[in-house]
Write a protein that holds these residues in place. Structure first.
Motif, PDB file in Angstrom:
ATOM      1  N   PHE A  13      37.093  46.076  49.863  1.00  0.00           N
ATOM      2  CA  PHE A  13      38.481  46.543  49.983  1.00  0.00           C
ATOM      3  C   PHE A  13      38.533  47.925  50.635  1.00  0.00           C
ATOM      4  O   PHE A  13      39.332  48.162  51.540  1.00  0.00           O
ATOM      5  N   TYR A  14      37.670  48.826  50.172  1.00  0.00           N
ATOM      6  CA  TYR A  14      37.676  50.173  50.735  1.00  0.00           C
ATOM      7  C   TYR A  14      37.163  50.188  52.173  1.00  0.00           C
ATOM      8  O   TYR A  14      37.486  51.098  52.934  1.00  0.00           O
ATOM      9  N   LYS A  15      36.403  49.186  52.538  1.00  0.00           N
ATOM     10  CA  LYS A  15      35.936  49.065  53.925  1.00  0.00           C
ATOM     11  C   LYS A  15      36.881  48.228  54.783  1.00  0.00           C
ATOM     12  O   LYS A  15      36.552  47.886  55.914  1.00  0.00           O
ATOM     13  N   ARG A  16      38.034  47.858  54.205  1.00  0.00           N
ATOM     14  CA  ARG A  16      39.086  47.111  54.904  1.00  0.00           C
ATOM     15  C   ARG A  16      38.664  45.693  55.289  1.00  0.00           C
ATOM     16  O   ARG A  16      39.211  45.119  56.222  1.00  0.00           O
ATOM     17  N   ARG A  17      37.739  45.138  54.546  1.00  0.00           N
ATOM     18  CA  ARG A  17      37.359  43.735  54.748  1.00  0.00           C
ATOM     19  C   ARG A  17      38.073  42.927  53.659  1.00  0.00           C
ATOM     20  O   ARG A  17      37.480  42.518  52.663  1.00  0.00           O
ATOM     21  N   TYR A  18      39.370  42.719  53.866  1.00  0.00           N
ATOM     22  CA  TYR A  18      40.229  42.192  52.817  1.00  0.00           C
ATOM     23  C   TYR A  18      39.971  40.713  52.525  1.00  0.00           C
ATOM     24  O   TYR A  18      40.072  40.289  51.376  1.00  0.00           O
ATOM     25  N   VAL A  19      39.646  39.942  53.546  1.00  0.00           N
ATOM     26  CA  VAL A  19      39.390  38.518  53.324  1.00  0.00           C
ATOM     27  C   VAL A  19      38.131  38.342  52.465  1.00  0.00           C
ATOM     28  O   VAL A  19      38.103  37.520  51.538  1.00  0.00           O
ATOM     29  N   GLU A  20      37.090  39.123  52.764  1.00  0.00           N
ATOM     30  CA  GLU A  20      35.870  39.066  51.951  1.00  0.00           C
ATOM     31  C   GLU A  20      36.156  39.542  50.527  1.00  0.00           C
ATOM     32  O   GLU A  20      35.622  38.987  49.558  1.00  0.00           O
ATOM     33  N   ALA A  21      36.990  40.561  50.404  1.00  0.00           N
ATOM     34  CA  ALA A  21      37.333  41.059  49.066  1.00  0.00           C
ATOM     35  C   ALA A  21      38.061  39.991  48.257  1.00  0.00           C
ATOM     36  O   ALA A  21      37.797  39.817  47.060  1.00  0.00           O
ATOM     37  N   ILE A  22      38.966  39.262  48.890  1.00  0.00           N
ATOM     38  CA  ILE A  22      39.674  38.179  48.192  1.00  0.00           C
ATOM     39  C   ILE A  22      38.691  37.134  47.687  1.00  0.00           C
ATOM     40  O   ILE A  22      38.801  36.650  46.551  1.00  0.00           O
ATOM     41  N   ASP A  23      37.707  36.794  48.515  1.00  0.00           N
ATOM     42  CA  ASP A  23      36.713  35.792  48.116  1.00  0.00           C
ATOM     43  C   ASP A  23      35.892  36.290  46.923  1.00  0.00           C
ATOM     44  O   ASP A  23      35.614  35.523  45.986  1.00  0.00           O
ATOM     45  N   LEU A  24      35.522  37.573  46.928  1.00  0.00           N
ATOM     46  CA  LEU A  24      34.726  38.120  45.834  1.00  0.00           C
ATOM     47  C   LEU A  24      35.543  38.212  44.545  1.00  0.00           C
ATOM     48  O   LEU A  24      35.042  37.938  43.455  1.00  0.00           O
ATOM     49  N   GLN A  56      45.171  41.206  39.889  1.00  0.00           N
ATOM     50  CA  GLN A  56      45.935  42.301  40.485  1.00  0.00           C
ATOM     51  C   GLN A  56      45.224  42.846  41.717  1.00  0.00           C
ATOM     52  O   GLN A  56      45.860  43.175  42.724  1.00  0.00           O
ATOM     53  N   ASN A  57      43.886  42.936  41.674  1.00  0.00           N
ATOM     54  CA  ASN A  57      43.127  43.387  42.846  1.00  0.00           C
ATOM     55  C   ASN A  57      43.273  42.399  43.996  1.00  0.00           C
ATOM     56  O   ASN A  57      43.393  42.792  45.158  1.00  0.00           O
ATOM     57  N   ARG A  58      43.268  41.128  43.674  1.00  0.00           N
ATOM     58  CA  ARG A  58      43.443  40.128  44.733  1.00  0.00           C
ATOM     59  C   ARG A  58      44.854  40.216  45.316  1.00  0.00           C
ATOM     60  O   ARG A  58      45.053  40.027  46.529  1.00  0.00           O
ATOM     61  N   ALA A  59      45.839  40.532  44.470  1.00  0.00           N
ATOM     62  CA  ALA A  59      47.205  40.720  44.961  1.00  0.00           C
ATOM     63  C   ALA A  59      47.295  41.918  45.896  1.00  0.00           C
ATOM     64  O   ALA A  59      48.075  41.905  46.862  1.00  0.00           O
ATOM     65  N   ALA A  60      46.499  42.958  45.629  1.00  0.00           N
ATOM     66  CA  ALA A  60      46.501  44.140  46.500  1.00  0.00           C
ATOM     67  C   ALA A  60      46.040  43.778  47.911  1.00  0.00           C
ATOM     68  O   ALA A  60      46.598  44.267  48.903  1.00  0.00           O
ATOM     69  N   CYS A  61      45.050  42.922  48.008  1.00  0.00           N
ATOM     70  CA  CYS A  61      44.577  42.473  49.335  1.00  0.00           C
ATOM     71  C   CYS A  61      45.674  41.689  50.049  1.00  0.00           C
ATOM     72  O   CYS A  61      45.932  41.897  51.245  1.00  0.00           O
ATOM     73  N   HIS A  62      46.328  40.793  49.333  1.00  0.00           N
ATOM     74  CA  HIS A  62      47.395  39.996  49.953  1.00  0.00           C
ATOM     75  C   HIS A  62      48.581  40.877  50.349  1.00  0.00           C
ATOM     76  O   HIS A  62      49.265  40.574  51.334  1.00  0.00           O
ATOM     77  N   GLN A  63      48.813  41.956  49.610  1.00  0.00           N
ATOM     78  CA  GLN A  63      49.907  42.855  49.970  1.00  0.00           C
ATOM     79  C   GLN A  63      49.633  43.521  51.316  1.00  0.00           C
ATOM     80  O   GLN A  63      50.539  43.629  52.159  1.00  0.00           O
ATOM     81  N   ILE A  64      48.417  43.976  51.533  1.00  0.00           N
ATOM     82  CA  ILE A  64      48.088  44.596  52.813  1.00  0.00           C
ATOM     83  C   ILE A  64      48.180  43.582  53.940  1.00  0.00           C
ATOM     84  O   ILE A  64      48.616  43.902  55.055  1.00  0.00           O
ATOM     85  N   LEU A  65      47.805  42.340  53.666  1.00  0.00           N
ATOM     86  CA  LEU A  65      47.912  41.276  54.669  1.00  0.00           C
ATOM     87  C   LEU A  65      49.333  40.725  54.778  1.00  0.00           C
ATOM     88  O   LEU A  65      49.577  39.832  55.596  1.00  0.00           O
ATOM     89  N   GLN A  66      50.261  41.237  53.928  1.00  0.00           N
ATOM     90  CA  GLN A  66      51.672  40.841  53.934  1.00  0.00           C
ATOM     91  C   GLN A  66      51.866  39.362  53.618  1.00  0.00           C
ATOM     92  O   GLN A  66      52.774  38.714  54.126  1.00  0.00           O
ATOM     93  N   ASN A  67      51.007  38.841  52.768  1.00  0.00           N
ATOM     94  CA  ASN A  67      51.180  37.479  52.249  1.00  0.00           C
ATOM     95  C   ASN A  67      52.021  37.580  50.968  1.00  0.00           C
ATOM     96  O   ASN A  67      51.503  37.498  49.841  1.00  0.00           O
ATOM     97  N   TRP A  68      53.336  37.760  51.133  1.00  0.00           N
ATOM     98  CA  TRP A  68      54.185  38.122  50.001  1.00  0.00           C
ATOM     99  C   TRP A  68      54.270  37.014  48.955  1.00  0.00           C
ATOM    100  O   TRP A  68      54.328  37.304  47.751  1.00  0.00           O
ATOM    101  N   THR A  69      54.284  35.782  49.393  1.00  0.00           N
ATOM    102  CA  THR A  69      54.336  34.683  48.422  1.00  0.00           C
ATOM    103  C   THR A  69      53.099  34.693  47.528  1.00  0.00           C
ATOM    104  O   THR A  69      53.180  34.499  46.307  1.00  0.00           O
ATOM    105  N   GLN A  70      51.950  34.938  48.137  1.00  0.00           N
ATOM    106  CA  GLN A  70      50.704  34.988  47.370  1.00  0.00           C
ATOM    107  C   GLN A  70      50.670  36.204  46.453  1.00  0.00           C
ATOM    108  O   GLN A  70      50.124  36.134  45.342  1.00  0.00           O
ATOM    109  N   VAL A  71      51.247  37.307  46.907  1.00  0.00           N
ATOM    110  CA  VAL A  71      51.303  38.508  46.056  1.00  0.00           C
ATOM    111  C   VAL A  71      52.077  38.211  44.771  1.00  0.00           C
ATOM    112  O   VAL A  71      51.661  38.582  43.674  1.00  0.00           O
TER     113      VAL A  71
END
Length: 333
Positions: free
Chosen positions: A101-112, A133-148
């Motif tokens: 997440f801190y390295k901006r690899r949000y898709v990998e972070a969601i998988d982890l 909640q951490n997974r929701a944070a990744c989706h928020q940056i990706l603007q996947n609002w339904t998933q958030v």
């Protein structure tokens, strides 16, 4: 050693004066001083070690409140239970997800974070709420609002007092213009945080304004088109009332309305006053009141600011009943 000390004391005792006495005393008490110093030194070291151990134990206790003990650490690491092993594995996945997440690899972070959720035992609800909640944070940056919204809803299922999850879902509702639910979630966040977070208060106030604006617009759209009520329209006065009465053939009201206009008119309304004089003179003429009619017509013709058309009509009306009215020159006629 004591024999040597005694010999030395005898040698110093032979020295004249006070020097011999003090030297002998120093040598006699020296064997007692050194063990005393060693004892004090040992006690100080033991006390420092004790304080350090207490500090370390307190730190380990505080850490154990947030995360379980990892395999291979501590006294009970050898006999770790399968449940604790799964939880430790889940926390390791969460830490790796945080790094991504801190390295901006949000898709990998969601998988982890997903792997952390799969590994975590269902009894550890607080940890599961954090993972969602951490997974929701990744989706928020990706603007996947339904998933958030879905991730925050799952986090709140495991921890219904999770302020971050309420706040993040409120952001998602705001982004999708669902202002009523946004205001509900942000109000819950303010209550949980005792209204100490400025960002939360700012979002709450902004949500209130947007909701009020949208509600007013919706009410106006539902009203449709309709004539205003009589209470909304001020009553007609003066010349306007005279025109309305004339159209509706209420001729008895025309003269009084014209009089109202003539008496209340200012210099800026002089043209309206002249029109009222012409209309009242016409009504007086129709009623046979030639004297009153002549007075109003003469007032119009005497006013040099009257429009040319109005002066012409006035002279025509005057000619209908009185040929003695002098002809008045009309500029540009």
């Amino acid at each position: 050693m004591h024999l040597l000390m005694l010999c030395a004391c005898q040698d110093f005792s032979r020295m004249p004066g006070e020097l011999g006495k003090w030297s002998s005393r120093f040598l006699l008490f020296t064997p007692l001083v050194f063990p005393l110093c060693e004892y004090i030194k040992t006690k100080m070291i033991d006390r420092s070690m004790l304080e350090a151990m207490q500090t370390l134990e307190a730190a380990e206790l505080e850490a154990s409140k947030n995360e379980p003990e990892m395999p291979g650490q501590g006294a009970g690491a050898i006999g770790i239970s399968p449940e604790m092993s799964s939880l430790c594995a889940a926390i390791n996945y969460k830490k790796d997800g945080n790094d991504c997440f801190y390295k901006r690899r949000y898709v990998e972070a969601i998988d982890l974070y997903s792997k952390a959720i799969e590994k975590c035992p269902k009894e550890h609800t607080e940890q599961l709420a954090i993972f969602y909640q951490n997974r929701a944070a990744c989706h928020q940056i990706l603007q996947n609002w339904t998933q958030v919204k879905k991730e925050c809803a799952k986090a709140l299922e495991y921890n219904h007092r999770y302020a971050k999850a309420y706040y993040r879902r409120a952001r998602a509702y705001e982004a999708t213009s669902d202002l009523e639910k946004c205001l509900i979630d942000i109000t819950a966040t303010c209550l949980l945080e005792d209204c100490r977070n400025k960002e939360t208060i700012k979002l709450r106030d902004s949500g209130k304004k947007k909701l009020a604006t949208a509600d007013a617009k919706r009410r106006m759209d539902n009203l449709g088109t309709a004539l205003p009520s009589k209470r909304c329209i001020p009553p007609l006065r003066g010349l306007l009332r005279a025109h309305r009465a004339f159209i509706e053939e209420r001729f008895e009201d025309v003269i009084s309305a014209c009089t109202e206009e003539i008496e209340s008119a200012t210099e800026a309304d002089s043209q309206y006053k002249l029109q009222a004089l012409f209309m009242r003179g016409t009504l007086h003429l129709l009623c046979g009141s030639t004297h009153e009619s002549r007075r109003d017509y003469m007032a119009v013709l005497a006013n040099l600011s009257a429009y040319d058309n109005l002066r012409i009509y006035t002279q025509v009306r005057c000619a209908m009943y009185d040929s003695t009215i002098p002809y008045l020159d009309i500029p540009n006629a």
